[in-house]
Design a protein around this motif. Sequence first.
Motif, short mmCIF file in Angstrom:
data_model
loop_
_atom_site.label_atom_id
_atom_site.label_comp_id
_atom_site.label_asym_id
_atom_site.label_seq_id
_atom_site.Cartn_x
_atom_site.Cartn_y
_atom_site.Cartn_z
N VAL A 50 0.82 -1.13 -0.31
CA VAL A 50 0.23 -0.38 -0.22
C VAL A 50 1.29 1.20 -0.17
CG1 VAL A 50 -1.99 1.48 1.52
CG2 VAL A 50 -1.53 -1.44 0.95
N SER A 51 1.49 1.82 -0.68
CA SER A 51 1.46 3.52 -0.73
C SER A 51 1.76 4.41 0.67
CB SER A 51 0.59 4.74 -2.01
OG SER A 51 -0.92 5.20 -1.08
N GLU A 52 2.12 5.13 0.71
CA GLU A 52 3.25 5.39 2.32
C GLU A 52 2.31 6.60 2.38
OE1 GLU A 52 7.67 6.36 1.79
OE2 GLU A 52 7.68 4.66 1.32
N SER A 53 1.53 7.22 1.10
CA SER A 53 0.43 7.68 1.60
C SER A 53 -0.63 7.92 2.50
CB SER A 53 0.01 8.96 0.40
OG SER A 53 -0.46 8.37 -0.13
N LYS A 54 -1.35 6.66 2.05
CA LYS A 54 -2.24 5.79 2.31
C LYS A 54 -1.67 5.02 3.90
CE LYS A 54 -5.86 4.51 0.50
NZ LYS A 54 -6.91 4.59 1.00
N ILE A 55 -0.56 4.68 4.28
CA ILE A 55 -0.37 3.96 5.71
C ILE A 55 0.16 5.09 6.97
CG2 ILE A 55 1.98 3.17 7.41
CD1 ILE A 55 1.87 1.23 4.60
N SER A 56 0.36 6.34 6.01
CA SER A 56 0.84 7.53 6.57
C SER A 56 -0.55 8.14 7.34
CB SER A 56 1.50 8.91 6.00
OG SER A 56 2.30 9.69 6.48
N ALA A 57 -1.75 8.11 6.20
CA ALA A 57 -2.78 9.13 6.94
C ALA A 57 -2.90 8.47 7.45
CB ALA A 57 -3.18 8.94 5.18
N HIS A 58 -3.34 6.23 7.36
CA HIS A 58 -3.56 5.90 8.59
C HIS A 58 -2.80 5.94 10.32
CE1 HIS A 58 -5.36 2.00 10.85
NE2 HIS A 58 -4.18 1.56 10.76
N ILE A 59 -2.01 6.31 10.13
CA ILE A 59 -1.04 6.63 11.22
C ILE A 59 -1.82 7.57 11.95
CG2 ILE A 59 1.55 7.06 11.97
CD1 ILE A 59 2.45 4.89 10.32
N ASN A 60 -1.44 9.17 10.99
CA ASN A 60 -2.01 9.95 11.88
C ASN A 60 -4.03 10.02 12.41
OD1 ASN A 60 0.24 11.30 10.74
ND2 ASN A 60 -0.63 11.71 9.12
N TYR A 61 -4.59 8.99 11.38
CA TYR A 61 -6.36 8.95 12.03
C TYR A 61 -6.12 7.92 13.09
CZ TYR A 61 -7.94 11.19 7.52
OH TYR A 61 -8.98 12.62 7.24
N THR A 62 -5.67 6.97 13.15
CA THR A 62 -4.89 6.50 14.85
C THR A 62 -4.62 7.27 15.99
OG1 THR A 62 -4.60 4.76 13.28
CG2 THR A 62 -3.91 4.56 15.75
#
Length: 75
Positions: A50-62
């Motif tokens: 999965v793209s790094e931007s999606k992973i980063s967004a997931h971490i931010n929302y978490t």
Amino acid sequence: MLIIFKVLITSLIIVLVSEIAKLNDRIGGLIAAMPLTTFLILFWMNYENVSESKISAHINYTLLYLVATMPMFLI
């Protein structure tokens, strides 16, 4: 096929933690308190490229939702 593998591995980890909790309350509680779900999600997202931007967004929302739910523990 990958979804079945993911379910089996994730279920195995949950069962393992619950069995550890039966043997030792402290260690079981410590492991259960760890953010296992987040680590599993990040692992599977990384594994599936999965793209790094999606992973980063997931971490931010978490983190955002973690901060938002902290007052619940005070109550």
